[in-house]
Design a protein around this motif. Structure first.
Motif, PDB file in Angstrom:
ATOM      1  N   ASN A 194       0.840  -1.186   0.000  1.00 21.77           N
ATOM      2  CA  ASN A 194       0.000   0.000   0.000  1.00 21.77           C
ATOM      3  C   ASN A 194       0.881   1.243   0.000  1.00 21.77           C
ATOM      4  N   ALA A 195       0.625   2.147  -0.943  1.00 26.82           N
ATOM      5  CA  ALA A 195       1.423   3.372  -1.033  1.00 26.82           C
ATOM      6  C   ALA A 195       1.347   4.196   0.246  1.00 26.82           C
ATOM      7  N   ALA A 196       0.256   4.049   0.990  1.00 25.32           N
ATOM      8  CA  ALA A 196       0.073   4.815   2.218  1.00 25.32           C
ATOM      9  C   ALA A 196       0.839   4.238   3.395  1.00 25.32           C
ATOM     10  N   GLY A 197       1.454   3.062   3.208  1.00 29.27           N
ATOM     11  CA  GLY A 197       2.118   2.416   4.330  1.00 29.27           C
ATOM     12  C   GLY A 197       1.115   1.610   5.141  1.00 29.27           C
ATOM     13  N   ASP A 198       1.073   1.835   6.432  1.00 31.60           N
ATOM     14  CA  ASP A 198       0.186   1.111   7.331  1.00 31.60           C
ATOM     15  C   ASP A 198      -1.263   1.558   7.115  1.00 31.60           C
ATOM     16  N   PRO A 199      -2.166   0.667   6.666  1.00 32.34           N
ATOM     17  CA  PRO A 199      -3.552   1.094   6.443  1.00 32.34           C
ATOM     18  C   PRO A 199      -4.290   1.479   7.714  1.00 32.34           C
ATOM     19  N   ILE A 200      -3.825   1.026   8.879  1.00 33.59           N
ATOM     20  CA  ILE A 200      -4.489   1.421  10.124  1.00 33.59           C
ATOM     21  C   ILE A 200      -4.359   2.931  10.334  1.00 33.59           C
ATOM     22  N   ARG A 201      -3.261   3.509   9.862  1.00 30.23           N
ATOM     23  CA  ARG A 201      -3.133   4.978   9.906  1.00 30.23           C
ATOM     24  C   ARG A 201      -4.262   5.645   9.149  1.00 30.23           C
ATOM     25  N   LEU A 202      -4.610   5.079   7.984  1.00 28.68           N
ATOM     26  CA  LEU A 202      -5.712   5.631   7.194  1.00 28.68           C
ATOM     27  C   LEU A 202      -7.031   5.535   7.947  1.00 28.68           C
ATOM     28  N   LEU A 203      -7.252   4.405   8.618  1.00 27.09           N
ATOM     29  CA  LEU A 203      -8.505   4.205   9.352  1.00 27.09           C
ATOM     30  C   LEU A 203      -8.600   5.152  10.541  1.00 27.09           C
ATOM     31  N   MET A 204      -7.490   5.397  11.212  1.00 22.76           N
ATOM     32  CA  MET A 204      -7.481   6.351  12.327  1.00 22.76           C
ATOM     33  C   MET A 204      -7.856   7.746  11.833  1.00 22.76           C
ATOM     34  N   TRP A 205      -7.254   8.157  10.723  1.00 24.90           N
ATOM     35  CA  TRP A 205      -7.579   9.478  10.161  1.00 24.90           C
ATOM     36  C   TRP A 205      -9.035   9.543   9.736  1.00 24.90           C
ATOM     37  N   LEU A 206      -9.505   8.495   9.060  1.00 26.68           N
ATOM     38  CA  LEU A 206     -10.867   8.509   8.534  1.00 26.68           C
ATOM     39  C   LEU A 206     -11.905   8.551   9.649  1.00 26.68           C
ATOM     40  N   ALA A 207     -11.642   7.873  10.762  1.00 24.27           N
ATOM     41  CA  ALA A 207     -12.616   7.868  11.859  1.00 24.27           C
ATOM     42  C   ALA A 207     -12.912   9.294  12.320  1.00 24.27           C
ATOM     43  N   GLY A 208     -11.884  10.105  12.480  1.00 28.41           N
ATOM     44  CA  GLY A 208     -12.115  11.493  12.864  1.00 28.41           C
ATOM     45  C   GLY A 208     -12.728  12.308  11.749  1.00 28.41           C
ATOM     46  N   HIS A 209     -12.269  12.072  10.530  1.00 32.15           N
ATOM     47  CA  HIS A 209     -12.783  12.801   9.364  1.00 32.15           C
ATOM     48  C   HIS A 209     -14.277  12.549   9.171  1.00 32.15           C
ATOM     49  N   ALA A 210     -14.693  11.299   9.306  1.00 32.10           N
ATOM     50  CA  ALA A 210     -16.104  10.953   9.106  1.00 32.10           C
ATOM     51  C   ALA A 210     -16.991  11.630  10.146  1.00 32.10           C
ATOM     52  N   VAL A 211     -16.529  11.704  11.397  1.00 30.17           N
ATOM     53  CA  VAL A 211     -17.303  12.372  12.448  1.00 30.17           C
ATOM     54  C   VAL A 211     -17.409  13.855  12.156  1.00 30.17           C
ATOM     55  N   GLN A 212     -16.321  14.468  11.725  1.00 24.79           N
ATOM     56  CA  GLN A 212     -16.341  15.888  11.385  1.00 24.79           C
ATOM     57  C   GLN A 212     -17.378  16.187  10.308  1.00 24.79           C
ATOM     58  N   ARG A 213     -17.584  15.237   9.415  1.00 21.79           N
ATOM     59  CA  ARG A 213     -18.553  15.437   8.334  1.00 21.79           C
ATOM     60  C   ARG A 213     -19.955  14.944   8.699  1.00 21.79           C
ATOM     61  N   GLY A 214     -20.139  14.539   9.951  1.00 21.03           N
ATOM     62  CA  GLY A 214     -21.448  14.103  10.402  1.00 21.03           C
ATOM     63  C   GLY A 214     -21.860  12.746   9.881  1.00 21.03           C
ATOM     64  N   MET A 215     -20.863  11.890   9.527  1.00 22.83           N
ATOM     65  CA  MET A 215     -21.141  10.575   8.972  1.00 22.83           C
ATOM     66  C   MET A 215     -20.304   9.496   9.664  1.00 22.83           C
ATOM     67  N   PRO A 216     -20.449   9.336  10.990  1.00 21.95           N
ATOM     68  CA  PRO A 216     -19.683   8.289  11.676  1.00 21.95           C
ATOM     69  C   PRO A 216     -20.049   6.912  11.146  1.00 21.95           C
ATOM     70  N   PHE A 217     -19.152   5.949  11.347  1.00 24.96           N
ATOM     71  CA  PHE A 217     -19.378   4.596  10.851  1.00 24.96           C
ATOM     72  C   PHE A 217     -20.582   3.976  11.558  1.00 24.96           C
ATOM     73  N   GLY A 218     -21.506   3.436  10.796  1.00 23.79           N
ATOM     74  CA  GLY A 218     -22.553   2.609  11.359  1.00 23.79           C
ATOM     75  C   GLY A 218     -22.095   1.164  11.408  1.00 23.79           C
ATOM     76  N   ALA A 219     -22.875   0.332  12.087  1.00 22.10           N
ATOM     77  CA  ALA A 219     -22.545  -1.089  12.155  1.00 22.10           C
ATOM     78  C   ALA A 219     -22.493  -1.671  10.748  1.00 22.10           C
TER      79      ALA A 219
END
Length: 255
Positions: A194-219
């Motif tokens: 993966n060009a991004a390196g560790d994909p868990i880094r991407l998931l950590m960033w996305l979790a905050g990003h999704a909340v900021q946009r009012g779209m947290p992960f659903g089940a």
């Protein structure tokens, strides 16, 4: 095809009007319609997302381990199970990419502004091999300003989700041996990273990003983390499969 002379008044209007491969795409996006920055591109994504139905997933990626990620929400109508037949009108360009995706049982707990690796790992339910079909509402992939393509759902077309690997800690999140077959003939075999390196880094960033946009992960939210193989453009009436060394196999038929 559409030209600058008959473009809509704004990019949101255009992206909502181009829903499938039978619509006439825009050849050139006038400069006045290009988002001013990433924030403006995400605002367009949000306006389009509110019109397209349930959000069941995300795509996230980055060009290097140090790059700021980019993301787009994915709708239920573009997410398909393993072995699905993809209707011909779903995509115009069908750029196949083999990827690894993570399904969440719930949004990572704790402070969204400081999501930790531990909270992300605790929220993951399973890992899946996936094929994303890259597409665009514009005339050609990569033909417009990068912010226009970001607004265009980051060039998402379709996501085909392979079977769950629940003991996902045994998979290799940094690199995978992947074999891609087109019409059952081997087209690519490589140790992919993966060009991004560790994909868990991407998931950590996305979790905050999704909340900021009012779209947290659903089940059950599925998150795909970027191409491991590059993009392979294929025609209609093509069988595709991707076999991963530790993460299973996924296949589809493009009608």
């Amino acid at each position: 095809m559409a030209t600058a002379a008959n473009t809509p008044d704004n990019l949101t209007e255009y992206l909502l009007s181009i829903r499938d491969s039978r619509s006439e795409p825009l050849i050139t996006v006038p400069e006045v319609l290009i988002p001013a920055d990433e924030h403006a591109a995400y605002e367009i994504q949000d306006r389009v997302a509110r019109q397209l139905g349930d959000i069941r997933g995300w795509k996230v990626g980055a060009g290097s381990p140090d790059a700021v990620p980019a993301a787009a929400p994915l709708h239920a109508e573009t997410i398909f199970p393993n072995g699905a037949v993809i209707p011909a009108e779903m995509c115009r360009h069908r750029g196949a990419e083999a990827e690894i995706a993570y399904r969440f049982r719930h949004h990572p707990e704790g402070d969204p502004a400081n999501t930790t690796r531990e909270t992300v790992l605790n929220a993951i339910e399973s890992v899946h091999p996936v094929i994303e079909l890259v597409d665009t509402r514009f005339a050609e992939p990569g033909s417009q300003h990068r912010l226009a393509h970001l607004a265009d759902q980051q060039s998402h077309g379709v996501l085909i989700v392979g079977d769950a690997i629940r003991n996902w800690c045994l998979t290799d999140s940094f690199s995978e041996t992947i074999t891609v077959r087109v019409d059952h003939g081997k087209s690519l075999e490589k140790v992919a990273r993966n060009a991004a390196g560790d994909p868990i880094r991407l998931l950590m960033w996305l979790a905050g990003h999704a909340v900021q946009r009012g779209m947290p992960f659903g089940a059950g939210t599925i998150v795909t983390t970027g191409s491991l193989t590059g993009t392979l453009f294929v025609p209609h009436r093509t069988h595709l499969s991707a076999e991963f060394g530790t993460s299973g196999r996924v296949s589809t038929f493009l009608a």
